[in-house]
Design a protein around this motif. Sequence first.
Motif, mmCIF file in Angstrom:
data_model
loop_
_atom_site.group_PDB
_atom_site.id
_atom_site.type_symbol
_atom_site.label_atom_id
_atom_site.label_comp_id
_atom_site.label_asym_id
_atom_site.label_seq_id
_atom_site.Cartn_x
_atom_site.Cartn_y
_atom_site.Cartn_z
ATOM 1 N N TYR A 11 0.843 -1.191 0.000
ATOM 2 C CA TYR A 11 0.000 0.000 0.000
ATOM 3 C C TYR A 11 0.881 1.245 0.000
ATOM 4 C CZ TYR A 11 1.036 0.195 5.020
ATOM 5 O OH TYR A 11 1.685 0.259 6.234
ATOM 6 N N LYS A 33 -6.630 3.309 -5.515
ATOM 7 C CA LYS A 33 -7.917 3.884 -5.121
ATOM 8 C C LYS A 33 -7.817 4.754 -3.877
ATOM 9 C CE LYS A 33 -10.396 1.888 -8.341
ATOM 10 N NZ LYS A 33 -9.297 1.284 -9.122
ATOM 11 N N VAL A 46 -7.279 7.843 5.817
ATOM 12 C CA VAL A 46 -7.019 7.561 4.407
ATOM 13 C C VAL A 46 -7.417 8.763 3.568
ATOM 14 C CG1 VAL A 46 -7.389 5.083 4.704
ATOM 15 C CG2 VAL A 46 -9.308 6.534 3.980
ATOM 16 N N THR A 48 -8.793 9.136 -0.491
ATOM 17 C CA THR A 48 -9.189 8.368 -1.660
ATOM 18 C C THR A 48 -9.110 9.207 -2.923
ATOM 19 O OG1 THR A 48 -11.537 8.943 -1.553
ATOM 20 C CG2 THR A 48 -10.787 7.094 -0.194
ATOM 21 N N LYS A 92 -13.738 2.073 1.417
ATOM 22 C CA LYS A 92 -13.571 0.732 0.847
ATOM 23 C C LYS A 92 -12.133 0.248 0.970
ATOM 24 C CE LYS A 92 -17.866 0.623 -0.216
ATOM 25 N NZ LYS A 92 -18.245 1.944 0.298
ATOM 26 N N LEU A 93 -11.362 0.893 1.828
ATOM 27 C CA LEU A 93 -10.015 0.455 2.192
ATOM 28 C C LEU A 93 -9.871 0.672 3.684
ATOM 29 C CD1 LEU A 93 -6.598 1.050 0.498
ATOM 30 C CD2 LEU A 93 -6.943 1.753 2.868
ATOM 31 N N VAL A 106 -3.342 -3.400 4.635
ATOM 32 C CA VAL A 106 -4.688 -2.892 4.360
ATOM 33 C C VAL A 106 -5.537 -4.024 3.787
ATOM 34 C CG1 VAL A 106 -3.863 -0.537 3.903
ATOM 35 C CG2 VAL A 106 -4.138 -2.154 1.988
ATOM 36 N N THR A 108 -9.036 -4.281 1.159
ATOM 37 C CA THR A 108 -9.888 -3.488 0.282
ATOM 38 C C THR A 108 -11.248 -4.153 0.099
ATOM 39 O OG1 THR A 108 -9.212 -4.558 -1.789
ATOM 40 C CG2 THR A 108 -7.835 -2.736 -0.967
#
Length: 408
Positions: A11, A33, A46, A48, A92-93, A106, A108
């Motif tokens: 990641y 992403k 995070v 995105t 979504k992570l 991570v 996903t």
Amino acid sequence: MDITDIVTSDYTAFDVGTPISKVSGAFDDPSLKAVVITDGDEYEGVLTRRQLASSHHQPSEKARSRVWHAPTVERTEDVREVARLMVGSDAKLLPVEDRDGALIGVVTGDDLLKKVTPYLNVISVDDVSSDDLVTLGPEETIGKALHVFREHRITHLPVMEDGDLAGVVSLHDVIGFTTREVRRSQGGDPGGTDSFGGDISDSSGRSRRGGFGAREGDRARLLDLPVEDVMTETVGTVSPGRPLDEAVEEMFELGGSSLVVEADDEPDGIVTKTDVLEALTWTGEERRPVQVFGIEHIDDITYDEIADMIENVTRKYGDMTVLEAKIHLHEHKETFRGTPLVLARIRLYTDKGHFIASDEGFGASHALHLALNMVERQILEGKTHGQTKKHPDAEYWERMYGWWLTGE
């Protein structure tokens, strides 16, 4: 079923002080992403691709101003709980930590769906799809699409022309297109590729009606353009009775995130990857929002009393909602009158922010009270470790594309 075999250490991470312009450069990789944001060795949140594309920011702005907190999980976490956290935090992570709180990788949403796909054959598309279908005509404007997204709290719209399905437009499509065109009109990116490395994730992964060219003009003109300029023409469809595993496989084959549900050759609904993630949370024992690690050290207090302590702190601040509370207890060898010295570390994830505190006391109850006092001070002082958002609400939608509507 846990996530052990789908955790990846591959990641991209940036420090909170990194300029947004440098973070954006990482998205030249179209497969990326999201990136992880850290503060030294501490996980912060995070960022995105969609966040960066949908927000107006200065190149010198730092990553800390855009960090979006996503709860952390352990590699032994159940897939249903991971799905619940992904849906609840709209991320979504999710970062994966070991029991000591160190970031080890991570997980996903796509990897989670691939893992569970073989087990989805007992569920049909009709069980999870939305049948309250909202559509647009190809001549209707991008501004109208944004209004419909916000009004109905949805992210995908089938486009109908003369009674036939002509395409589908997603919030990602619209945000990616408008962001790209504004940058071009300001003199950037004349070559046709945005600074995030190409198209924002569209609804099917296939080619759009092309040839936008470099449009000069302001946001108002962009919002007046027809959705056929940005919609995806190649649309995946599925029947309502089809097994859900086959529908998920088709989404991956198309490279998209949704399928239009057709009954008797007529559009009847829509199913998205988020719908499937939500379905994973339906079965199994309901997980408690307060998780205690080292529960063997709570001889002088019960789990319910700990949950009440968390609730009492957050109840003082109106509409603050606890998404997740993780409490780690560690017992030292030192004792006082037979009571061991205990370290309590609290990670509190709420819709108002992410709070971290730790303290020591003799006995778990004493240590937890001291740590919670620190959390309460952080809440009062606004010292959040990142902003957490629940499933899209009004504030989320304003952040997502309010700039395009207000010009601010």
